[in-house]
Design an enzyme around this catalytic site. Structure first.
Site, PDB file in Angstrom:
ATOM      1  N   ASP A 269      46.391  57.124  31.504  1.00 19.88           N
ATOM      2  CA  ASP A 269      47.501  55.958  32.075  1.00 19.88           C
ATOM      3  C   ASP A 269      48.958  56.797  32.099  1.00 19.88           C
ATOM      4  OD1 ASP A 269      48.605  54.055  33.421  1.00 19.88           O
ATOM      5  OD2 ASP A 269      47.860  52.601  32.201  1.00 19.88           O
ATOM      6  N   ASP A 329      49.136  47.764  39.523  1.00 19.42           N
ATOM      7  CA  ASP A 329      47.980  46.732  39.081  1.00 19.42           C
ATOM      8  C   ASP A 329      47.535  45.630  39.838  1.00 19.42           C
ATOM      9  OD1 ASP A 329      48.442  48.482  37.093  1.00 19.42           O
ATOM     10  OD2 ASP A 329      48.915  47.096  35.394  1.00 19.42           O
TER      11      ASP A 329
HETATM   12  C1  GLA Z   1      48.781  50.005  33.172  1.00 20.51           C
HETATM   13  C2  GLA Z   1      47.532  50.151  33.997  1.00 20.51           C
HETATM   14  C3  GLA Z   1      46.478  48.888  33.686  1.00 20.51           C
HETATM   15  C4  GLA Z   1      46.351  48.998  32.188  1.00 20.51           C
HETATM   16  C5  GLA Z   1      47.707  48.819  31.329  1.00 20.51           C
HETATM   17  C6  GLA Z   1      47.598  48.682  29.992  1.00 20.51           C
HETATM   18  O1  GLA Z   1      49.379  48.875  33.922  1.00 20.51           O
HETATM   19  O2  GLA Z   1      47.526  50.332  35.433  1.00 20.51           O
HETATM   20  O3  GLA Z   1      45.559  48.996  34.295  1.00 20.51           O
HETATM   21  O4  GLA Z   1      45.693  49.708  31.620  1.00 20.51           O
HETATM   22  O5  GLA Z   1      48.622  49.733  31.823  1.00 20.51           O
HETATM   23  O6  GLA Z   1      48.881  48.717  29.190  1.00 20.51           O
END
Ligand code: GLA
Length: 503
Positions: A269, A329
């Site tokens: 990520d 997200d």
């Molecule tokens: C980001 C990702 C999510 C999750 C969070 C965790 O927002 O897009 O899917 O993994 O981080 O902190």
């Protein structure tokens, strides 16, 4: 002496003065907010997260930014004086109620989920809030295909439901339930731990889990004993999005650690890497981990998570990526899910065996949508050849949720070995018909109603690219063959779906 050091010295001097009784009560409330302040957030599992609040006084009032969890720096978009407090807001809707409290600041943060308990921010030099220095980037090359994920990965991920509450027990429970619910038999394999498992690094620089995960290798062995695979999460930056230790500068070491533990899947990520590298550098930054995984001695699915920036679908496979997030997200509501899902069609050419577009994890069963909407969510993701990562609490699943997640007719479309992602072939008001060709020569057809009210849908097969009258048509939610002439007509519930295969 730099201006930031001067500001810090001024704050420290103020702090010293305020330690004297003279300062008690009055608490320097008149002092302007300025300088850099570290906000510590101790967690009960042995980790303290750090954010920084940065202020500069201006004639128009204080301005500044927050470095949230060391991961992202967001400017304050406005500041409002309310009594002794200043309320700062950032564009993501977060607010910080800030008040001078003697030498320190008292801060009440709200990250959208309600106010956090009051916390103390202490003055620090501005340099503390700066990102880690950049590391040299490797020359770009193509990382060889790892041969994994010939169909979209299926499993469960902790984030959507458990977020920071995930621990060893939750993960073992998810593995148990994946088997007992029939999900494993329906094809779900990966049990993926998302953010918040990390403690930091030991003296040799190895990543160490926090006290929620006492023995990662034993956990992997348990998950494997159920016939399942274990996934983990990290970031190419020094911090994950939650503010936990990322892999920056430790890529090879982390990949080896994952291999020793028995990890089978890595979600990687972007997060704090965005404070160090530019979007033009995404590819070499991700390649660092792609190379590390290729050499770690264990097959590990590589899941890129950088929210679809810089057309990741064009270079994702070249860094060894098996899937890549195409969006920000997802949230557990119709608008978020449908905005994401119905806007994926243009990416269809980039999906195929070993490399998939990932419109984010499933929200089915998390409570924000109706069963009808969750059937649409599942159908749409399966039409899109999307990875199917359940994001609910498998231990408290309703029968509706279980039935949706284990609909084998619909899953068979997702897992079709041709790996062709659907596109929209017809739009009739709120009705959208999406189709995808299947390995058998049949075509999957999903008739979606994006409007809130029940609506009729009627079309000739020729209008959706199916030349002649099909020999057979199967309804994948009713699990029954249906009669169809040269035309098909049906009624679709509001926000609902009818999903067919036509042969
Ligand atoms: C980001 C990702 C999510 C999750 C969070 C965790 O927002 O897009 O899917 O993994 O981080 O902190």
């Amino acid at each position: 002496m730099t201006s930031s050091t001067i500001a810090w010295l001024r704050q420290s001097l103020l702090a010293l003065l305020c330690l004297s009784a003279l300062c008690a009560g009055a608490a320097a409330s008149a002092a302007p907010l300025e300088g850099t302040w570290r906000l510590d957030e101790p967690k009960p599992f042995g980790v303290t997260l750090h954010s920084y609040l940065k202020f500069e006084p201006t004639a128009a009032g204080p301005k500044g930014s927050v470095v949230a969890n060391g991961s992202v720096e967001l400017p304050f978009v406005d500041a409002k004086q309310v009594g002794a407090e200043t309320v700062f807001r950032v564009s993501w809707g977060w607010t910080f109620r800030v008040r001078r409290d003697g030498a320190n600041l008292s801060v009440v943060a709200n990250y959208g989920g309600g106010e956090e308990p009051p916390a103390t921010a202490v003055p620090v030099p501005e340099s503390d809030s700066q990102p880690e220095p950049r590391l040299p980037l490797p020359p770009v090359h193509d990382v060889a295909d790892n041969g994994l994920a010939r169909t979209p990965p299926m499993g469960w991920n902790s984030w959507n439901h458990f977020a920071e509450r995930v621990d060893d027990r939750t993960v073992r429970g998810a593995a148990d339930r994946m088997v007992s619910s029939g999900m494993a038999a329906a094809g779900y394999t990966y049990i993926n731990i998302d953010d918040t498992w990390e403690a930091g690094r030991n003296a040799s620089g190895e990543i160490v889990p926090n006290s929620k995960f006492p023995d990662m290798a034993a956990l992997a062995a348990y998950v494997h004993s159920k016939g399942l695979k274990l996934g983990i999460y990290s970031s190419p930056g020094p911090y994950t999005c939650g503010g936990y230790a990322g892999s920056h500068g430790h890529e090879d070491q982390d990949a080896r650690t994952y291999a020793v533990w028995g990890i089978d899947y890595l979600k990687y990520d972007w997060c704090s890497a965005g404070r160090i590298y530019t979007l033009d550098e995404l590819r070499p930054v991700y390649q660092r981990m792609g190379d590390a995984l290729a050499h770690c001695g264990r097959p590990i699915v590589f899941s890129l998570c950088e929210y679809g920036m810089h057309d990741v679908w064009t270079w994702g496979p070249k860094v060894g990526g098996n899937l890549w997030r195409t969006t920000g997200d997802i949230q557990d509501n119709w608008k978020s899910m449908s905005d994401i899902g119905f806007n994926q069609g243009r990416l269809a050419p980039y999906a195929g065996p070993g490399h998939w577009n990932d419109p984010d994890m499933l929200e089915i069963g998390n409570g924000g949508m109706s069963a009808t909407e969750y059937r649409t969510h599942f159908s749409l993701w399966c039409m899109l050849a999307a990875p199917l990562m359940a994001g609910n609490d498998l231990g408290r699943m309703s029968e509706d949720t279980r039935e949706i997640l284990t609909n084998r007719d619909v899953i068979a479309v997702d897992q079709d070995r041709l790996g062709r992602e659907a596109t929209r072939t017809l739009k009739l008001g709120d009705i959208e018909v999406w189709t995808r060709p299947l390995e058998s020569g049949a075509v999957a057809v999903a008739i979606f109603n994006r409007g809130p009210a029940e609506a009729p849908a009627a079309f000739d097969w020729g209008q959706v690219g199916i030349g002649a009258k099909p020999r057979s048509v199967r309804d994948l939610w009713r699990h029954a063959n249906v009669e169809a002439g040269s035309q098909y007509s049906t009624t679709v519930p509001g926000h609902g779906v009818v999903m067919l295969t036509a042969d």
